[in-house]
Design a protein around this motif. Structure first.
Motif, short mmCIF file in Angstrom:
data_model
loop_
_atom_site.label_atom_id
_atom_site.label_comp_id
_atom_site.label_asym_id
_atom_site.label_seq_id
_atom_site.Cartn_x
_atom_site.Cartn_y
_atom_site.Cartn_z
N ARG A 93 0.82 -1.21 0.00
CA ARG A 93 0.00 0.00 0.00
C ARG A 93 0.86 1.26 0.00
NH1 ARG A 93 -5.40 0.14 1.60
NH2 ARG A 93 -6.41 -1.90 1.76
N LEU A 94 1.88 1.30 0.86
CA LEU A 94 2.74 2.48 0.94
C LEU A 94 3.52 2.69 -0.35
CD1 LEU A 94 4.14 2.09 4.59
CD2 LEU A 94 2.31 3.61 3.79
N TRP A 95 4.03 1.61 -0.90
CA TRP A 95 4.79 1.71 -2.15
C TRP A 95 3.90 2.21 -3.28
CZ3 TRP A 95 8.20 -2.95 -4.19
CH2 TRP A 95 9.02 -2.48 -5.21
N THR A 96 2.70 1.65 -3.39
CA THR A 96 1.77 2.06 -4.43
C THR A 96 1.37 3.52 -4.27
OG1 THR A 96 0.91 -0.20 -4.63
CG2 THR A 96 -0.46 1.59 -5.48
N ALA A 97 1.08 3.92 -3.03
CA ALA A 97 0.69 5.31 -2.78
C ALA A 97 1.82 6.27 -3.16
CB ALA A 97 0.31 5.49 -1.32
N ARG A 98 3.05 5.87 -2.88
CA ARG A 98 4.17 6.75 -3.23
C ARG A 98 4.34 6.86 -4.74
NH1 ARG A 98 10.53 6.14 -1.25
NH2 ARG A 98 11.30 7.93 -2.42
N LEU A 99 4.17 5.76 -5.46
CA LEU A 99 4.28 5.82 -6.92
C LEU A 99 3.21 6.71 -7.51
CD1 LEU A 99 5.04 2.07 -7.81
CD2 LEU A 99 6.63 4.01 -7.89
N GLY A 186 4.23 15.18 -17.88
CA GLY A 186 3.15 14.68 -17.04
C GLY A 186 2.48 13.46 -17.64
N ARG A 187 2.24 13.49 -18.93
CA ARG A 187 1.64 12.32 -19.59
C ARG A 187 2.57 11.13 -19.54
NH1 ARG A 187 -0.60 15.47 -24.99
NH2 ARG A 187 -2.43 16.45 -24.02
N THR A 188 3.87 11.38 -19.70
CA THR A 188 4.83 10.27 -19.64
C THR A 188 4.84 9.64 -18.26
OG1 THR A 188 6.21 11.35 -21.31
CG2 THR A 188 7.25 9.66 -19.94
N ARG A 189 4.81 10.46 -17.19
CA ARG A 189 4.77 9.92 -15.84
C ARG A 189 3.52 9.05 -15.64
NH1 ARG A 189 5.91 15.23 -14.14
NH2 ARG A 189 3.82 15.33 -13.25
N ALA A 190 2.40 9.51 -16.18
CA ALA A 190 1.17 8.74 -16.03
C ALA A 190 1.25 7.40 -16.75
CB ALA A 190 -0.01 9.55 -16.56
N GLU A 191 1.86 7.39 -17.94
CA GLU A 191 1.99 6.13 -18.68
C GLU A 191 2.97 5.19 -18.00
OE1 GLU A 191 3.05 7.25 -22.60
OE2 GLU A 191 1.09 8.15 -23.08
N LEU A 192 4.04 5.74 -17.45
CA LEU A 192 5.03 4.90 -16.77
C LEU A 192 4.48 4.32 -15.47
CD1 LEU A 192 8.35 6.89 -17.26
CD2 LEU A 192 7.67 4.77 -18.37
N LEU A 193 3.51 5.00 -14.87
CA LEU A 193 2.96 4.51 -13.61
C LEU A 193 2.34 3.14 -13.77
CD1 LEU A 193 2.22 4.97 -10.64
CD2 LEU A 193 0.12 6.08 -11.43
N ALA A 194 1.64 2.92 -14.90
CA ALA A 194 1.02 1.62 -15.12
C ALA A 194 2.05 0.49 -15.14
CB ALA A 194 0.25 1.63 -16.44
N VAL A 195 3.27 0.79 -15.60
CA VAL A 195 4.33 -0.22 -15.62
C VAL A 195 4.96 -0.36 -14.24
CG1 VAL A 195 6.52 -0.87 -16.67
CG2 VAL A 195 4.75 0.24 -18.05
N ARG A 196 5.20 0.77 -13.58
CA ARG A 196 5.85 0.73 -12.27
C ARG A 196 4.98 0.07 -11.21
NH1 ARG A 196 8.22 6.90 -12.71
NH2 ARG A 196 10.06 6.37 -13.98
N LEU A 197 3.66 0.12 -11.39
CA LEU A 197 2.79 -0.53 -10.42
C LEU A 197 2.96 -2.05 -10.41
CD1 LEU A 197 -0.57 1.45 -10.80
CD2 LEU A 197 0.99 1.46 -8.86
N LEU A 198 3.58 -2.59 -11.45
CA LEU A 198 3.83 -4.04 -11.47
C LEU A 198 4.83 -4.45 -10.39
CD1 LEU A 198 4.03 -4.66 -15.32
CD2 LEU A 198 2.11 -5.13 -13.79
N LEU A 199 5.70 -3.54 -9.98
CA LEU A 199 6.69 -3.88 -8.95
C LEU A 199 6.04 -4.17 -7.60
CD1 LEU A 199 9.54 -1.37 -9.86
CD2 LEU A 199 9.52 -3.84 -10.19
N PRO A 200 5.24 -3.25 -7.02
CA PRO A 200 4.58 -3.62 -5.77
C PRO A 200 3.59 -4.75 -5.94
CG PRO A 200 3.79 -1.49 -6.57
CD PRO A 200 4.98 -1.85 -7.39
#
Length: 230
Positions: A93-99, A186-200
């Motif tokens: 939860r903490l990791w996801t919230a930070r991302l 900003g759009r790039t950060r939003a698109e990368l978030l979907a990939v980074r969420l795979l880590l947590p």
């Protein structure tokens, strides 16, 4: 707006163009924030769903008749599984919230420093005096510019001096470019978030789901089997 007003007043520049430029910068920033929020809608929903996944595992275990709490507190192994699953759930939860927080952050108004220097130059100030005035005004209102903006303004002023081009127009054009870059970032950060969420998801949420939803079933089956044998 306060900085644009102060710079225009001290430089003797026309106030209407100064406020119009500030309003344009603020409008672009608001549009960028809306674009980022729209792009983050999907990843945010995914993050919320991921956060509830371990509890879904517990509910599924109860639905098939497994006493999850009894299985987890019935011995040292169960306590260890509960502690590990709970820790992973909190960490996920903490990791996801930070991302999500990092992806949705908003910085200062892009190109604001360029617009302020352009206002001072429009009032007839020299580039050096304009830079000093903008720095003093922004320090007084508590809105210091970034080092990147300073380098960018220096580059634009050098180009204007060598080419004999109007520095005011070049700075305004650079400010618009900075706002376009901020929107793309900003759009790039939003698109990368979907990939980074795979880590947590892979390192915390799914293991917590297994520990809290699958392992108690195995422990309960093992307990019932040993009880039947004795």
């Amino acid at each position: 707006m306060a900085a644009a007003w102060n710079v225009a007043e001290h430089a003797g520049a026309p106030l209407s163009p100064a406020l119009r430029g500030a309003a344009t910068a603020l409008r672009d920033r608001a549009e960028t924030a809306r674009d980022v929020r729209t792009a983050l809608a999907g990843p945010r929903a995914t993050a919320r769903l991921m956060a509830w996944l371990p509890l879904v595992g517990v509910a599924m275990a109860y639905l098939i008749g497994v006493d999850v709490v009894g299985a987890l507190v019935g011995g040292p192994l169960g306590w260890g599984v509960a502690a590990a699953g709970g820790s992973l759930t909190v960490a996920g939860r903490l990791w996801t919230a930070r991302l999500v927080r990092d992806a949705s952050r908003t910085g200062p108004v892009a190109g604001a420093e360029h617009e302020l220097v352009a206002i001072a130059l429009a009032g007839g100030m020299s580039p050096t005096r304009a830079r000093q005035l903008v720095a003093a005004v922004r320090m007084r209102i508590g809105s210091a510019g970034g080092e990147h903006d300073g380098r960018s303004i220096d580059r634009v002023l050098r180009i204007a001096e060598r080419a004999g081009a109007p520095a005011v127009e070049l700075l305004s054009a650079e400010a618009r470019q900075q706002r376009r870059l901020a929107r793309a970032e900003g759009r790039t950060r939003a698109e990368l978030l979907a990939v980074r969420l795979l880590l947590p998801l892979g390192l915390c949420v799914l293991p917590a789901f297994v520990l809290l939803g699958v392992v108690p079933v195995i422990l309960a089956m093992m307990s019932s089997t040993f009880t039947g044998l004795t």
